[in-house]
Write an enzyme that holds these catalytic residues in place. Sequence first.
Site, PDB file in Angstrom:
ATOM      1  N   ASP A  84       0.734  -1.174  -0.033  1.00 49.56           N
ATOM      2  CA  ASP A  84       0.097   0.102  -0.067  1.00 49.56           C
ATOM      3  C   ASP A  84       0.697   1.255   0.219  1.00 49.56           C
ATOM      4  OD1 ASP A  84       0.798  -0.115   2.585  1.00 49.56           O
ATOM      5  OD2 ASP A  84      -1.059  -0.005   3.497  1.00 49.56           O
ATOM      6  N   SER A  85       2.225   1.009  -0.105  1.00 48.26           N
ATOM      7  CA  SER A  85       3.131   2.073  -0.292  1.00 48.26           C
ATOM      8  C   SER A  85       2.747   2.762  -1.561  1.00 48.26           C
ATOM      9  CB  SER A  85       4.760   1.554  -0.179  1.00 48.26           C
ATOM     10  OG  SER A  85       4.619   0.620  -1.229  1.00 48.26           O
TER      11      SER A  85
ATOM     12  N   ASP B  35      -0.972  -6.166   0.117  1.00 50.49           N
ATOM     13  CA  ASP B  35      -1.106  -5.602   1.325  1.00 50.49           C
ATOM     14  C   ASP B  35      -2.815  -5.323   1.433  1.00 50.49           C
ATOM     15  OD1 ASP B  35       0.901  -4.883   3.252  1.00 50.49           O
ATOM     16  OD2 ASP B  35       1.302  -2.961   1.914  1.00 50.49           O
TER      17      ASP B  35
ATOM     18  N   LYS C 252      -1.087  -9.238   3.429  1.00 53.85           N
ATOM     19  CA  LYS C 252      -0.179  -8.988   4.571  1.00 53.85           C
ATOM     20  C   LYS C 252      -1.185  -7.957   5.402  1.00 53.85           C
ATOM     21  CE  LYS C 252       3.494  -5.922   3.721  1.00 53.85           C
ATOM     22  NZ  LYS C 252       3.092  -4.809   4.359  1.00 53.85           N
TER      23      LYS C 252
ATOM     24  N   GLU D 234      -1.018  -5.345   8.949  1.00 56.11           N
ATOM     25  CA  GLU D 234      -0.169  -4.776   9.985  1.00 56.11           C
ATOM     26  C   GLU D 234      -0.850  -4.677  11.236  1.00 56.11           C
ATOM     27  OE1 GLU D 234       0.406  -0.555   8.693  1.00 56.11           O
ATOM     28  OE2 GLU D 234       1.234  -1.352   6.789  1.00 56.11           O
TER      29      GLU D 234
ATOM     30  N   GLU E 160       9.473  -4.004  10.263  1.00 60.77           N
ATOM     31  CA  GLU E 160       9.964  -2.936   9.814  1.00 60.77           C
ATOM     32  C   GLU E 160      10.483  -1.895  10.697  1.00 60.77           C
ATOM     33  OE1 GLU E 160       7.053  -0.778   7.070  1.00 60.77           O
ATOM     34  OE2 GLU E 160       8.296   1.055   6.982  1.00 60.77           O
TER      35      GLU E 160
END
Length: 266
Positions: free
Chosen positions: A45-46, A84, A112, A114, A181
Amino acid sequence: MPDITLTTLQSLKLKGEKITMLTCYDATFAQAASQAGVEVLLVGDSLGMVLQGHDSTLPVTTAEMAYHVASVKRGNEGALILADLPFMAYATTDQAFVNSATLMQAGAHMVKIEGAAWLAETVRLLAERGIPVCAHMGLTPQAVNILGGYKVQGRQEAQARQMRADAIALEQAGAAMLLLECVPSELAAEITQAVKIPVIGIGAGSAADGQVLVLHDMLGLSLSGRVPKFVKNFMAGQADIPSALRAYVNEVKAVTFPGIEHGFSA
Ligand code: KIV
């Protein structure tokens, strides 16, 4: 089924061979990165920051993620595609089911999410239904407003202890992979030792089972002009992008990237 599967990644960890991962958002780069030997293409999602120009990942939607996953799938030549789930796409387990199914049907092989041990129930329910999950811990950019910025996580002993326990809880819940991260290199090394599933690092030192970078960062492109400490420009000294991608794969495999200067201490 891609050439690279979860079984491949698990055996790389067992053999002690580093796993290579890069973010990827389109078909052309998916072809170039997979041909260069990148084993996991992360549709991160970057993309909200590097493609769309937002100042965080929060505006990204599941529909946008699915569009990019489908693009990556069309160019990919055998890598595993990790996608993501964006901000608020897994706030409830029902949302996690529906949105993970959208990404898997678009071409992802794993999703993925978070967070930390509070994700255990979601991880378990998704894994039971055939959706492998990578749990992203440490600096979790979707929580930037809680964290107060993009800061190293796990420097205090209590926080480090909690992160070690969370990693084990997520593995026990059925997580297929962990991504750490911006955590101190020693803590990442301890977590990598403590779990059997592959651990991928970004700003987490060289002891993790593999490395990931944002594609634009490693090609020396920066919209904001701010280059994080853990980034290396692999275009430097290379004639073209395929050579830079191969240099990244070679350096991760040879454990010459990341260097000590790319990591954080406690
Ligand atoms: O979205 C992303 O690109 C990521 C990486 C920073 C690991 O999650």
